[in-house]
Write an enzyme that holds these catalytic residues in place. Structure first.
Site, PDB file in Angstrom:
ATOM      1  N   GLU A 233      42.787  42.484  46.690  1.00 25.20           N
ATOM      2  CA  GLU A 233      41.477  42.167  46.128  1.00 25.20           C
ATOM      3  C   GLU A 233      41.591  40.956  45.213  1.00 25.20           C
ATOM      4  O   GLU A 233      42.352  40.976  44.252  1.00 25.20           O
ATOM      5  CB  GLU A 233      40.957  43.367  45.330  1.00 25.20           C
ATOM      6  CG  GLU A 233      39.679  43.106  44.566  1.00 25.20           C
ATOM      7  CD  GLU A 233      39.331  44.247  43.620  1.00 25.20           C
ATOM      8  OE1 GLU A 233      38.657  43.962  42.605  1.00 25.20           O
ATOM      9  OE2 GLU A 233      39.741  45.405  43.848  1.00 25.20           O
TER      10      GLU A 233
ATOM     11  N   THR B 158      34.893  42.706  41.236  1.00 25.88           N
ATOM     12  CA  THR B 158      34.033  42.288  40.138  1.00 25.88           C
ATOM     13  C   THR B 158      32.761  41.669  40.706  1.00 25.88           C
ATOM     14  O   THR B 158      32.247  40.666  40.211  1.00 25.88           O
ATOM     15  CB  THR B 158      34.744  41.337  39.148  1.00 25.88           C
ATOM     16  OG1 THR B 158      36.084  41.790  38.930  1.00 25.88           O
ATOM     17  CG2 THR B 158      34.043  41.303  37.808  1.00 25.88           C
TER      18      THR B 158
ATOM     19  N   LYS C 146      35.563  53.834  42.937  1.00 26.65           N
ATOM     20  CA  LYS C 146      36.548  53.339  41.977  1.00 26.65           C
ATOM     21  C   LYS C 146      36.308  54.038  40.643  1.00 26.65           C
ATOM     22  O   LYS C 146      35.233  53.896  40.048  1.00 26.65           O
ATOM     23  CB  LYS C 146      36.379  51.828  41.824  1.00 26.65           C
ATOM     24  CG  LYS C 146      37.222  51.209  40.730  1.00 26.65           C
ATOM     25  CD  LYS C 146      36.898  49.723  40.624  1.00 26.65           C
ATOM     26  CE  LYS C 146      37.518  49.118  39.387  1.00 26.65           C
ATOM     27  NZ  LYS C 146      37.238  47.684  39.286  1.00 26.65           N
TER      28      LYS C 146
END
Length: 185
Positions: free
Chosen positions: A40, A70, A130
């Protein structure tokens, strides 16, 4: 194998959060050689879409899957997918990101901290949730207590997330630069 199948098999997702990335394709190749196939990049990295675009094909050729984290807006989600992201990660519940990702059949991992947020993430189509910041829950010994019922549900995959420096020292240790964030399943 799908993106989520690879993540489930490897049980680790490496998050690259850096001021610069000299060659994202080489980085993905090196990680794949070390057995880490899920990478990521984050929107906190300058020019992340440029890095993603240059590395997406090389990552796939190395057997890696490359995504972006993000992600805060639907526009960022669309731009990341257009640049080659094969999954998206958010720091919290982001309905617009989920809508774009699920609409384009891209796995999204929405961030959550409470059981209510986990349920919201699932309702929005999160392929896995997450749990952030998981370190706080682990340190308080609440992770299993708070999420035991969720772990039993076979349809919900949780991704506990916490930060570490490359040296293994906690983020923020004196004299240490901020390293990648580790997300372990």
């Amino acid at each position: 194998m799908t993106e989520i199948d690879i993540l489930r098999a490897d049980r680790v997702l490496t998050v690259v959060r850096a001021e610069t990335i000299p060659d994202a394709a080489d980085l993905c190749h090196a990680l794949a050689e070390g057995g880490i196939r899920t990478v990521e990049l984050t929107f906190t990295t300058p020019d992340v879409l440029h890095h993603l675009g240059r590395a997406a094909d090389a990552a796939a050729a190395a057997g890696s899957i490359l995504g972006v984290g993000t992600v805060m807006t639907g526009d960022q989600a669309a731009a990341a997918i257009d640049a080659g992201a094969r999954f998206l990660v958010t720091p919290g519940i982001r309905p617009d990101v989920a809508k774009v990702a699920t609409g384009r059949s891209i796995p999204v991992f929405l961030g959550a901290f409470t059981p209510t947020e986990v349920a919201m993430a699932v309702d929005l189509g999160s392929a896995a949730v997450k749990i952030f910041p998981a370190k706080r829950l682990v340190l308080q010994r609440h992770l299993l207590d708070r999420y035991a019922i969720l772990i039993v549900w076979s349809s919900i995959w949780l991704l506990p997330s916490w930060k570490r420096c490359m040296s293994g020292s906690p983020v923020g240790s004196p004299g240490r630069s901020r390293g990648p964030e580790s997300v372990n399943m």
